[in-house]
Motif scaffolding. Structure first.
Motif, PDB file in Angstrom:
ATOM      1  N   GLU A   1      13.091  -4.836   4.533  1.00 57.98           N
ATOM      2  CA  GLU A   1      13.064  -4.426   5.726  1.00 57.98           C
ATOM      3  C   GLU A   1      14.543  -3.960   6.430  1.00 57.98           C
ATOM      4  O   GLU A   1      14.622  -3.053   6.944  1.00 57.98           O
ATOM      5  CB  GLU A   1      12.434  -5.237   7.082  1.00 57.98           C
TER       6      GLU A   1
ATOM      7  N   LEU B   1      15.465  -0.328   5.785  1.00 55.62           N
ATOM      8  CA  LEU B   1      15.276   0.706   6.856  1.00 55.62           C
ATOM      9  C   LEU B   1      16.253   0.658   7.782  1.00 55.62           C
ATOM     10  O   LEU B   1      16.519   1.756   8.397  1.00 55.62           O
ATOM     11  CB  LEU B   1      13.772   0.248   7.366  1.00 55.62           C
TER      12      LEU B   1
ATOM     13  N   ALA C   1       5.809   2.164   3.115  1.00 53.77           N
ATOM     14  CA  ALA C   1       6.263   0.981   3.890  1.00 53.77           C
ATOM     15  C   ALA C   1       6.949  -0.080   2.795  1.00 53.77           C
ATOM     16  O   ALA C   1       6.489   0.276   1.600  1.00 53.77           O
ATOM     17  CB  ALA C   1       4.822   0.426   4.384  1.00 53.77           C
ATOM     18  N   VAL C   2       7.611  -0.746   3.404  1.00 53.45           N
ATOM     19  CA  VAL C   2       8.380  -1.716   2.413  1.00 53.45           C
ATOM     20  C   VAL C   2       8.053  -2.940   2.992  1.00 53.45           C
ATOM     21  O   VAL C   2       7.559  -3.223   4.113  1.00 53.45           O
ATOM     22  CB  VAL C   2       9.818  -1.387   2.370  1.00 53.45           C
ATOM     23  N   GLY C   3       8.200  -4.213   1.946  1.00 58.50           N
ATOM     24  CA  GLY C   3       8.146  -5.441   2.297  1.00 58.50           C
ATOM     25  C   GLY C   3       6.834  -6.066   1.512  1.00 58.50           C
ATOM     26  O   GLY C   3       5.945  -5.507   1.337  1.00 58.50           O
ATOM     27  N   GLY C   4       6.767  -7.308   1.686  1.00 56.34           N
ATOM     28  CA  GLY C   4       5.815  -8.163   1.043  1.00 56.34           C
ATOM     29  C   GLY C   4       6.186  -9.579   0.848  1.00 56.34           C
ATOM     30  O   GLY C   4       7.494  -9.951   0.724  1.00 56.34           O
TER      31      GLY C   4
ATOM     32  N   ASN D   1      -5.855   3.085   4.785  1.00 59.37           N
ATOM     33  CA  ASN D   1      -6.152   4.460   5.583  1.00 59.37           C
ATOM     34  C   ASN D   1      -4.937   5.323   5.170  1.00 59.37           C
ATOM     35  O   ASN D   1      -4.022   4.694   5.740  1.00 59.37           O
ATOM     36  CB  ASN D   1      -6.357   4.164   6.918  1.00 59.37           C
TER      37      ASN D   1
ATOM     38  N   ILE E   1       0.745  -1.269   0.246  1.00 61.55           N
ATOM     39  CA  ILE E   1      -0.146   0.025  -0.108  1.00 61.55           C
ATOM     40  C   ILE E   1       0.989   1.345  -0.004  1.00 61.55           C
ATOM     41  O   ILE E   1       0.302   2.290  -0.127  1.00 61.55           O
ATOM     42  CB  ILE E   1      -0.983   0.090   1.167  1.00 61.55           C
TER      43      ILE E   1
ATOM     44  N   HIS F   1       2.714   1.404  10.583  1.00 60.56           N
ATOM     45  CA  HIS F   1       2.183   0.197   9.949  1.00 60.56           C
ATOM     46  C   HIS F   1       3.099  -0.342   8.683  1.00 60.56           C
ATOM     47  O   HIS F   1       3.913   0.444   8.440  1.00 60.56           O
ATOM     48  CB  HIS F   1       0.482   0.068   9.507  1.00 60.56           C
ATOM     49  N   GLY F   2       2.828  -1.626   8.445  1.00 63.79           N
ATOM     50  CA  GLY F   2       3.601  -1.963   7.325  1.00 63.79           C
ATOM     51  C   GLY F   2       3.019  -1.934   5.909  1.00 63.79           C
ATOM     52  O   GLY F   2       2.076  -1.187   5.753  1.00 63.79           O
ATOM     53  N   SER F   3       3.393  -2.876   5.076  1.00 62.12           N
ATOM     54  CA  SER F   3       2.891  -2.557   3.523  1.00 62.12           C
ATOM     55  C   SER F   3       1.505  -3.226   3.213  1.00 62.12           C
ATOM     56  O   SER F   3       1.086  -3.219   2.316  1.00 62.12           O
ATOM     57  CB  SER F   3       3.883  -3.029   2.480  1.00 62.12           C
ATOM     58  N   ALA F   4       0.830  -3.844   4.163  1.00 58.25           N
ATOM     59  CA  ALA F   4      -0.375  -4.469   4.285  1.00 58.25           C
ATOM     60  C   ALA F   4      -0.644  -5.018   2.961  1.00 58.25           C
ATOM     61  O   ALA F   4      -1.599  -4.745   2.158  1.00 58.25           O
ATOM     62  CB  ALA F   4      -1.444  -3.367   4.454  1.00 58.25           C
ATOM     63  N   PRO F   5       0.120  -6.136   2.547  1.00 62.52           N
ATOM     64  CA  PRO F   5      -0.044  -6.910   1.102  1.00 62.52           C
ATOM     65  C   PRO F   5      -1.482  -7.111   0.931  1.00 62.52           C
ATOM     66  O   PRO F   5      -1.933  -7.282   0.071  1.00 62.52           O
ATOM     67  CB  PRO F   5       0.902  -7.896   1.094  1.00 62.52           C
ATOM     68  N   ASP F   6      -2.249  -7.590   2.191  1.00 63.35           N
ATOM     69  CA  ASP F   6      -3.643  -8.214   2.044  1.00 63.35           C
ATOM     70  C   ASP F   6      -4.430  -7.106   1.104  1.00 63.35           C
ATOM     71  O   ASP F   6      -5.678  -7.388   0.895  1.00 63.35           O
ATOM     72  CB  ASP F   6      -4.168  -8.680   3.221  1.00 63.35           C
ATOM     73  N   ILE F   7      -4.323  -5.823   1.358  1.00 64.16           N
ATOM     74  CA  ILE F   7      -5.093  -4.817   0.748  1.00 64.16           C
ATOM     75  C   ILE F   7      -4.532  -4.033  -0.153  1.00 64.16           C
ATOM     76  O   ILE F   7      -4.872  -2.918  -0.785  1.00 64.16           O
ATOM     77  CB  ILE F   7      -5.857  -3.956   1.750  1.00 64.16           C
TER      78      ILE F   7
ATOM     79  N   GLU G   1       7.396   8.227   8.935  1.00 70.31           N
ATOM     80  CA  GLU G   1       6.605   7.073   8.373  1.00 70.31           C
ATOM     81  C   GLU G   1       5.441   6.750   9.279  1.00 70.31           C
ATOM     82  O   GLU G   1       5.443   6.864  10.462  1.00 70.31           O
ATOM     83  CB  GLU G   1       7.426   5.841   8.224  1.00 70.31           C
TER      84      GLU G   1
HETATM   85  P1  NAD Z   1       0.973  -4.514   8.526  1.00 76.39           P
HETATM   86  O1  NAD Z   1       0.973  -3.395   9.269  1.00 76.39           O
HETATM   87  O2  NAD Z   1       1.586  -4.197   7.143  1.00 76.39           O
HETATM   88  O3  NAD Z   1      -0.575  -5.153   8.362  1.00 76.39           O
HETATM   89  C1  NAD Z   1      -1.251  -5.646   9.500  1.00 76.39           C
HETATM   90  C2  NAD Z   1      -2.769  -5.515   9.463  1.00 76.39           C
HETATM   91  O4  NAD Z   1      -3.080  -3.909   9.532  1.00 76.39           O
HETATM   92  C3  NAD Z   1      -3.254  -5.767   8.029  1.00 76.39           C
HETATM   93  O5  NAD Z   1      -4.466  -6.540   7.958  1.00 76.39           O
HETATM   94  C4  NAD Z   1      -3.506  -4.816   7.140  1.00 76.39           C
HETATM   95  O6  NAD Z   1      -4.245  -4.695   6.250  1.00 76.39           O
HETATM   96  C5  NAD Z   1      -3.830  -3.843   8.196  1.00 76.39           C
HETATM   97  N1  NAD Z   1      -3.345  -2.251   7.940  1.00 76.39           N
HETATM   98  C6  NAD Z   1      -1.995  -1.859   8.055  1.00 76.39           C
HETATM   99  N2  NAD Z   1      -1.876  -0.617   7.635  1.00 76.39           N
HETATM  100  C7  NAD Z   1      -3.241  -0.141   7.309  1.00 76.39           C
HETATM  101  C8  NAD Z   1      -3.731   1.019   6.575  1.00 76.39           C
HETATM  102  N3  NAD Z   1      -3.076   2.084   6.605  1.00 76.39           N
HETATM  103  N4  NAD Z   1      -4.980   0.741   6.432  1.00 76.39           N
HETATM  104  C9  NAD Z   1      -5.671  -0.258   6.532  1.00 76.39           C
HETATM  105  N5  NAD Z   1      -5.289  -1.210   7.237  1.00 76.39           N
HETATM  106  C10 NAD Z   1      -4.070  -1.271   7.269  1.00 76.39           C
HETATM  107  O7  NAD Z   1       1.823  -5.573   8.999  1.00 76.39           O
HETATM  108  P2  NAD Z   1       2.165  -7.033   8.608  1.00 76.39           P
HETATM  109  O8  NAD Z   1       1.091  -7.673   7.876  1.00 76.39           O
HETATM  110  O9  NAD Z   1       2.835  -7.838   9.663  1.00 76.39           O
HETATM  111  O10 NAD Z   1       3.243  -6.911   7.589  1.00 76.39           O
HETATM  112  C11 NAD Z   1       3.346  -6.733   6.101  1.00 76.39           C
HETATM  113  C12 NAD Z   1       4.364  -6.326   5.518  1.00 76.39           C
HETATM  114  O11 NAD Z   1       5.054  -5.226   6.094  1.00 76.39           O
HETATM  115  C13 NAD Z   1       5.608  -7.381   5.813  1.00 76.39           C
HETATM  116  O12 NAD Z   1       6.484  -7.666   4.715  1.00 76.39           O
HETATM  117  C14 NAD Z   1       6.434  -6.677   7.030  1.00 76.39           C
HETATM  118  O13 NAD Z   1       7.764  -6.888   6.896  1.00 76.39           O
HETATM  119  C15 NAD Z   1       6.265  -5.262   6.227  1.00 76.39           C
HETATM  120  N6  NAD Z   1       6.519  -4.112   7.304  1.00 76.39           N
HETATM  121  C16 NAD Z   1       7.103  -2.879   7.082  1.00 76.39           C
HETATM  122  C17 NAD Z   1       7.153  -2.202   8.139  1.00 76.39           C
HETATM  123  C18 NAD Z   1       7.642  -0.693   7.246  1.00 76.39           C
HETATM  124  O14 NAD Z   1       7.991  -0.564   6.254  1.00 76.39           O
HETATM  125  N7  NAD Z   1       8.163   0.462   8.375  1.00 76.39           N
HETATM  126  C19 NAD Z   1       6.773  -2.381   9.145  1.00 76.39           C
HETATM  127  C20 NAD Z   1       6.087  -3.236   9.473  1.00 76.39           C
HETATM  128  C21 NAD Z   1       6.004  -4.288   8.717  1.00 76.39           C
END
Ligand code: NAD
Length: 359
Positions: free
Chosen positions: A89, A92, A73-76, A293, A13, A280-286, A277
């Motif tokens: 990651e 970072l 955000a980075v990663g996936g 958000n 995202i 949260h992370g890169s939220a690959p699921d959405i 920043e």
């Molecule tokens: P995540 O924070 O990406 O997601 C966790 C949950 O929160 C998911 O269901 C996601 O859909 C939701 N979510 C997160 N941000 C949101 C937003 N802005 N709006 C709506 N919903 C949101 O954590 P994860 O799934 O554990 O990690 C996914 C990837 O991100 C991994 O590759 C991880 O290593 C990486 N990561 C990167 C950073 C960074 O770039 N600083 C920090 C944490 C995780």
């Protein structure tokens, strides 16, 4: 004022939420007569695909030459199988090190309009939650010597916790200056009833307080602080603490505010250049669904204006615009409650436009 901002869109995202933050920054530049230049740095998974490494020298240079860095955000999952030191990651950690940032600052704020999403009781939330945790990022037990050995038939593990007065003083200055820009109250959190490093921490904070007479300094033991954050978080304005205590307390604090998509952060060092920043992370699921958000990223941009560029009015304008949009009941999917008929579901890009239009 003219500023150069290095922008890391990142993965998942990341590009979407960054687009919305830039939309808002463009509006700020227009209204307040500033010039923001953006240099886009390719970092994380995207950089692995393009350059074979997560933080190429050319991209790091863009970050080091900028007035500040804004990161999505980075990663996936795509990069799950790359070797550990090549993971997105990892970029970072290297970036933070190269930028010399030693302070991580995370606000814990509950937006009145979202108070139902906090796990705390309504009467606690209604008193207001709006504080910031300043965490030391490059010292303490995570960076001390680690060892495991066998002795008398059993394994013994040791981790060493060291702080020098210089390390404490520099994080202390960031915390006092943050308190000066907020409510003027600083709580120093440590474990001085047990640890020498904490006793030194407390001493240095008190010595420093003589230079910041406009800030009211108090002390709290970390175990008590963990309880107070859930019992009466309204008492806090700024908390300053060492690396491991800050790691734990800042996660506790982000939980009580409800939604991960709303929380910004900054990392600062001894210059004005910071890394901003969402937590949260890169939220690959959405990813790619225009559902994320963008508010955590937009508020990270507001922190950049306030703490790196001294643009307090501009930062406040962004915070007020977020407040207005929430007051008007607009919600992205993560903060939308289906049963509440007054709420209006909007996409990531609609949320960004709504906020920009209210500046
Ligand atoms: P995540 O924070 O990406 O997601 C966790 C949950 O929160 C998911 O269901 C996601 O859909 C939701 N979510 C997160 N941000 C949101 C937003 N802005 N709006 C709506 N919903 C949101 O954590 P994860 O799934 O554990 O990690 C996914 C990837 O991100 C991994 O590759 C991880 O290593 C990486 N990561 C990167 C950073 C960074 O770039 N600083 C920090 C944490 C995780």
């Amino acid at each position: 004022m003219k500023k150069n901002i290095a922008v890391i869109r990142g993965d998942g995202i990341g590009p979407q939420i960054i687009n919305e933050a830039i939309k808002v920054l463009k509006k700020i530049a227009e209204v307040f007569n500033h010039e923001f230049e953006y240099s886009f740095a390719c970092v994380g998974g995207e950089a692995i695909d393009k350059f074979g490494e997560p933080l190429p020298q050319s991209e790091l240079k863009k970050c080091l030459e900028a007035d500040s860095v804004l990161l999505g955000a980075v990663g996936g999952n795509k990069w799950n199988d790359v070797p550990p030191d090549k993971r997105p990651e990892k970029a970072l950690l290297k970036l933070r090190q190269a930028m010399g940032v030693y302070s991580n600052n995370r606000p814990a704020k509950i937006w009145r309009q979202l108070s139902d999403s906090s796990p705390l009781k309504k009467e606690i939330v209604d008193k207001g939650i709006d504080f910031i945790i300043v965490r030391e990022l490059t010292g303490g037990i995570y960076f001390g010597e680690h060892s495991t050995k066998e002795q008398n038939g059993q394994r013994i593990a040791t981790d060493i916790l060291t702080y020098s007065e210089k390390e404490i003083e520099r994080i202390g200055r960031i915390a006092f200056e943050t308190a000066q820009k907020r409510g003027g109250k600083l709580c120093s959190v440590e474990k001085s009833n047990v640890l020498d490093s904490s006793r030194l921490w407390k001493k240095v904070m008190h010595e420093l307080s003589k230079e910041y007479c406009d800030v009211e300094l108090s002390d709290m033991l970390v175990d008590n602080c963990a309880m107070q954050i859930v019992k009466d978080p309204s008492q806090f304005d700024v908390i300053v603490t060492e690396n491991m205590f800050g790691d734990i307390l800042s996660d506790e604090a982000s939980m009580i505010t409800g939604s991960i998509g709303m929380i910004p952060s900054s990392s600062l060092g001894s210059t004005k250049r910071g890394l901003y920043e969402p937590i949260h992370g890169s939220a690959p699921d959405i990813a790619g669904q225009n559902k994320a958000n963008p508010i955590g990223t937009i508020l990270s941009a507001a922190m950049m204006l306030k703490y790196s560029f001294n643009m307090e009015k501009e930062a406040e304008a962004i915070e007020k615009a977020v407040e207005a949009v929430l007051d008007e009941n607009y919600r992205t999917a993560d903060i939308f409650i289906k049963e509440n008929e007054e709420l209006k579901l909007v996409s990531c890009s609609e949320m960004g436009s709504l906020i920009a239009n209210r500046i």
